[in-house]
Design a protein around this motif. Structure first.
Motif, PDB file in Angstrom:
ATOM      1  N   PRO A  44       5.432   6.195  -6.907  1.00  0.00           N
ATOM      2  CA  PRO A  44       6.693   6.159  -6.158  1.00  0.00           C
ATOM      3  C   PRO A  44       6.846   4.825  -5.433  1.00  0.00           C
ATOM      4  O   PRO A  44       5.880   4.252  -4.951  1.00  0.00           O
ATOM      5  N   GLY A  45       8.051   4.347  -5.380  1.00  0.00           N
ATOM      6  CA  GLY A  45       8.336   3.110  -4.664  1.00  0.00           C
ATOM      7  C   GLY A  45       8.184   1.843  -5.485  1.00  0.00           C
ATOM      8  O   GLY A  45       8.489   0.756  -5.000  1.00  0.00           O
ATOM      9  N   VAL A  46       7.727   1.939  -6.720  1.00  0.00           N
ATOM     10  CA  VAL A  46       7.599   0.746  -7.560  1.00  0.00           C
ATOM     11  C   VAL A  46       8.998   0.210  -7.851  1.00  0.00           C
ATOM     12  O   VAL A  46       9.870   0.940  -8.315  1.00  0.00           O
ATOM     13  N   ALA A  57       6.572  -6.979  -7.277  1.00  0.00           N
ATOM     14  CA  ALA A  57       5.119  -7.013  -7.481  1.00  0.00           C
ATOM     15  C   ALA A  57       4.603  -5.603  -7.753  1.00  0.00           C
ATOM     16  O   ALA A  57       5.141  -4.622  -7.227  1.00  0.00           O
ATOM     17  N   VAL A  58       3.557  -5.509  -8.570  1.00  0.00           N
ATOM     18  CA  VAL A  58       2.900  -4.231  -8.845  1.00  0.00           C
ATOM     19  C   VAL A  58       1.392  -4.447  -8.934  1.00  0.00           C
ATOM     20  O   VAL A  58       0.923  -5.550  -9.214  1.00  0.00           O
ATOM     21  N   ASP A  59       0.660  -3.382  -8.678  1.00  0.00           N
ATOM     22  CA  ASP A  59      -0.773  -3.346  -8.927  1.00  0.00           C
ATOM     23  C   ASP A  59      -0.997  -2.433 -10.122  1.00  0.00           C
ATOM     24  O   ASP A  59      -0.551  -1.279 -10.121  1.00  0.00           O
ATOM     25  N   HIS A  86     -11.036  -2.972 -10.935  1.00  0.00           N
ATOM     26  CA  HIS A  86     -10.248  -2.430 -12.049  1.00  0.00           C
ATOM     27  C   HIS A  86      -8.750  -2.592 -11.832  1.00  0.00           C
ATOM     28  O   HIS A  86      -7.963  -2.071 -12.620  1.00  0.00           O
ATOM     29  N   VAL A  87      -8.357  -3.279 -10.763  1.00  0.00           N
ATOM     30  CA  VAL A  87      -6.936  -3.441 -10.435  1.00  0.00           C
ATOM     31  C   VAL A  87      -6.515  -4.886 -10.681  1.00  0.00           C
ATOM     32  O   VAL A  87      -7.174  -5.816 -10.235  1.00  0.00           O
ATOM     33  N   ARG A 114      -0.717  -2.836  -2.144  1.00  0.00           N
ATOM     34  CA  ARG A 114      -1.077  -2.539  -0.756  1.00  0.00           C
ATOM     35  C   ARG A 114      -0.903  -3.788   0.075  1.00  0.00           C
ATOM     36  O   ARG A 114      -1.026  -4.894  -0.423  1.00  0.00           O
ATOM     37  N   ARG A 115      -0.641  -3.627   1.328  1.00  0.00           N
ATOM     38  CA  ARG A 115      -0.487  -4.788   2.236  1.00  0.00           C
ATOM     39  C   ARG A 115      -1.795  -5.564   2.267  1.00  0.00           C
ATOM     40  O   ARG A 115      -2.866  -4.991   2.296  1.00  0.00           O
TER      41      ARG A 115
END
Length: 117
Positions: A44-46, A57-59, A86-87, A114-115
């Motif tokens: 959610p929120g992507v 941005a995405v992880d 792994h990210v 994440r911040r």
């Protein structure tokens, strides 16, 4: 004179056409599986915080440490900003890029960064 059979009936008896039909069915089933399994990968929120060009941005979480192949595939959809285990952190990803990433079977999850990362 022997009775004539219809073209579809003769095609169904052809071994070559049956093999082609099986391969086509397998490819279609694989594509359907990719669509179904992609449904739950995007968190959610992507895409909520887009820049002026509509990118964000995405992880991307993998089930393993990324190798060169995976990094090159991810670079097609955004800029690599680093990795943490792994990210893989991607920047400048378009909405279509997220859809394409979600269809990759080796990607576990796509989240908002994440911040601090």
């Amino acid at each position: 004179m022997p009775p004539r059979t219809s073209l579809p009936r003769r095609a169904a008896k052809s071994p070559a056409l049956r093999k082609i039909a099986v391969v086509l069915a397998l490819v279609l089933a694989y594509q359907l599986w990719l669509v179904v399994q992609a449904q739950g990968k995007v968190g959610p929120g992507v895409g909520a915080q887009r820049d002026a060009r509509g990118r964000f941005a995405v992880d991307v979480e993998l089930g393993f440490a990324p190798e060169r192949f995976h990094i090159l595939r991810l670079q097609k959809h955004g800029r690599i900003a680093g990795t943490d285990g792994h990210v893989v952190h991607l920047r400048g990803v378009a909405p279509a890029g997220v859809d394409a990433l979600a269809r990759e079977y080796w990607i576990r999850h796509i989240e908002v960064p994440r911040r601090g990362s």
